[in-house]
Design an enzyme around this catalytic site. Sequence first.
Site, PDB file in Angstrom:
ATOM      1  N   GLU A 180       5.973  28.516 100.762  1.00 48.48           N
ATOM      2  CA  GLU A 180       5.254  29.760 101.044  1.00 48.48           C
ATOM      3  C   GLU A 180       6.129  30.668 101.903  1.00 48.48           C
ATOM      4  O   GLU A 180       7.077  30.210 102.536  1.00 48.48           O
ATOM      5  CB  GLU A 180       3.946  29.428 101.790  1.00 48.48           C
ATOM      6  CG  GLU A 180       3.043  28.506 100.994  1.00 48.48           C
ATOM      7  CD  GLU A 180       1.768  28.122 101.722  1.00 48.48           C
ATOM      8  OE1 GLU A 180       1.654  28.414 102.934  1.00 48.48           O
ATOM      9  OE2 GLU A 180       0.888  27.530 101.078  1.00 48.48           O
ATOM     10  N   CYS A 227       4.817  27.216  93.728  1.00 44.57           N
ATOM     11  CA  CYS A 227       4.162  25.904  93.727  1.00 44.57           C
ATOM     12  C   CYS A 227       5.183  24.776  93.585  1.00 44.57           C
ATOM     13  O   CYS A 227       6.274  24.962  93.038  1.00 44.57           O
ATOM     14  CB  CYS A 227       3.196  25.800  92.535  1.00 44.57           C
ATOM     15  SG  CYS A 227       1.753  26.852  92.661  1.00 44.57           S
ATOM     16  N   GLU A 262       5.160  22.286  91.593  1.00 44.19           N
ATOM     17  CA  GLU A 262       5.489  21.964  90.202  1.00 44.19           C
ATOM     18  C   GLU A 262       6.625  22.844  89.703  1.00 44.19           C
ATOM     19  O   GLU A 262       7.535  22.396  89.004  1.00 44.19           O
ATOM     20  CB  GLU A 262       4.259  22.179  89.293  1.00 44.19           C
ATOM     21  CG  GLU A 262       3.105  21.247  89.584  1.00 44.19           C
ATOM     22  CD  GLU A 262       2.129  21.783  90.614  1.00 44.19           C
ATOM     23  OE1 GLU A 262       2.563  22.514  91.539  1.00 44.19           O
ATOM     24  OE2 GLU A 262       0.936  21.475  90.511  1.00 44.19           O
ATOM     25  N   CYS A 302      -1.912  24.701  89.066  1.00 41.88           N
ATOM     26  CA  CYS A 302      -2.591  25.996  88.914  1.00 41.88           C
ATOM     27  C   CYS A 302      -2.347  26.517  87.493  1.00 41.88           C
ATOM     28  O   CYS A 302      -1.539  25.964  86.736  1.00 41.88           O
ATOM     29  CB  CYS A 302      -2.074  26.991  89.955  1.00 41.88           C
ATOM     30  SG  CYS A 302      -0.450  27.670  89.574  1.00 41.88           S
ATOM     31  N   CYS A 351       1.331  27.367  86.610  1.00 37.19           N
ATOM     32  CA  CYS A 351       2.154  26.168  86.412  1.00 37.19           C
ATOM     33  C   CYS A 351       1.799  25.470  85.102  1.00 37.19           C
ATOM     34  O   CYS A 351       2.678  24.921  84.433  1.00 37.19           O
ATOM     35  CB  CYS A 351       2.000  25.222  87.595  1.00 37.19           C
ATOM     36  SG  CYS A 351       2.832  25.839  89.082  1.00 37.19           S
TER      37      CYS A 351
HETATM   38  N1  THU Z   1      -0.028  24.675  95.218  1.00 37.08           N
HETATM   39  C1  THU Z   1       0.930  23.931  94.608  1.00 37.08           C
HETATM   40  O1  THU Z   1       2.073  23.864  95.075  1.00 37.08           O
HETATM   41  N2  THU Z   1       0.598  23.254  93.483  1.00 37.08           N
HETATM   42  C2  THU Z   1      -0.657  23.165  92.982  1.00 37.08           C
HETATM   43  O2  THU Z   1      -0.864  22.446  92.015  1.00 37.08           O
HETATM   44  C3  THU Z   1      -1.755  23.930  93.604  1.00 37.08           C
HETATM   45  C4  THU Z   1      -1.364  24.848  94.707  1.00 37.08           C
HETATM   46  C5  THU Z   1       0.315  25.337  96.485  1.00 37.08           C
HETATM   47  C6  THU Z   1       0.517  26.809  96.444  1.00 37.08           C
HETATM   48  C7  THU Z   1       0.228  27.188  97.888  1.00 37.08           C
HETATM   49  O3  THU Z   1       1.405  27.000  98.645  1.00 37.08           O
HETATM   50  C8  THU Z   1      -0.786  26.176  98.344  1.00 37.08           C
HETATM   51  O4  THU Z   1      -0.714  25.108  97.426  1.00 37.08           O
HETATM   52  C9  THU Z   1      -2.201  26.691  98.398  1.00 37.08           C
HETATM   53  O5  THU Z   1      -2.558  27.292  97.205  1.00 37.08           O
END
Ligand code: THU
Length: 139
Positions: free
Chosen positions: A53, A62, A64, A95, A98
């Site tokens: 982030e 993300c 993934e 998400c 992804c």
């Molecule tokens: N996030 C992921 O890295 N992968 C997922 O499968 C769901 C969400 C992260 C994005 C963000 O940094 C945090 O989780 C909250 O959404």
Amino acid sequence: MPTQVALPDAGWRELLDCALGARQRARAPFSYFQVGAAVCASDGRLFGGCNIENASYGLTVCAERVALWKALSEGAAGFTRLAVVADSPQLTPPCGACRQLIWEFCGEIPLLLADLQGRWELASSRELLPRAFDAGFLT
Ligand code: THU
């Protein structure tokens, strides 16, 4: 996570351990939601990724996608499985964005969704993204 959680095979254990290791490196100072992912390339190499982030929230990547981008940039072509791990009341699935990328770069593969309590579930990329749009529509 308990180290001896029965998974379908040793390959999943190794992939999940890779995702757990990557999760330790999550950069989530805004959501505090740490995610780890790992993909297994067709040549057997494993690539882990964590979510990253930053202050411009929309630029968050993300776990993934980090795992996939690492793999692709290292020349991996073709993937056999993917694992995602997070600490959430329900198992965390990829998400929507992804799911699209997993479908496009991995095709139909099994995904392991896991948490830190030893719970896990298998899903498939097609199941997570039914009626997907992909390059097949562009011809
Ligand atoms: N996030 C992921 O890295 N992968 C997922 O499968 C769901 C969400 C992260 C994005 C963000 O940094 C945090 O989780 C909250 O959404």
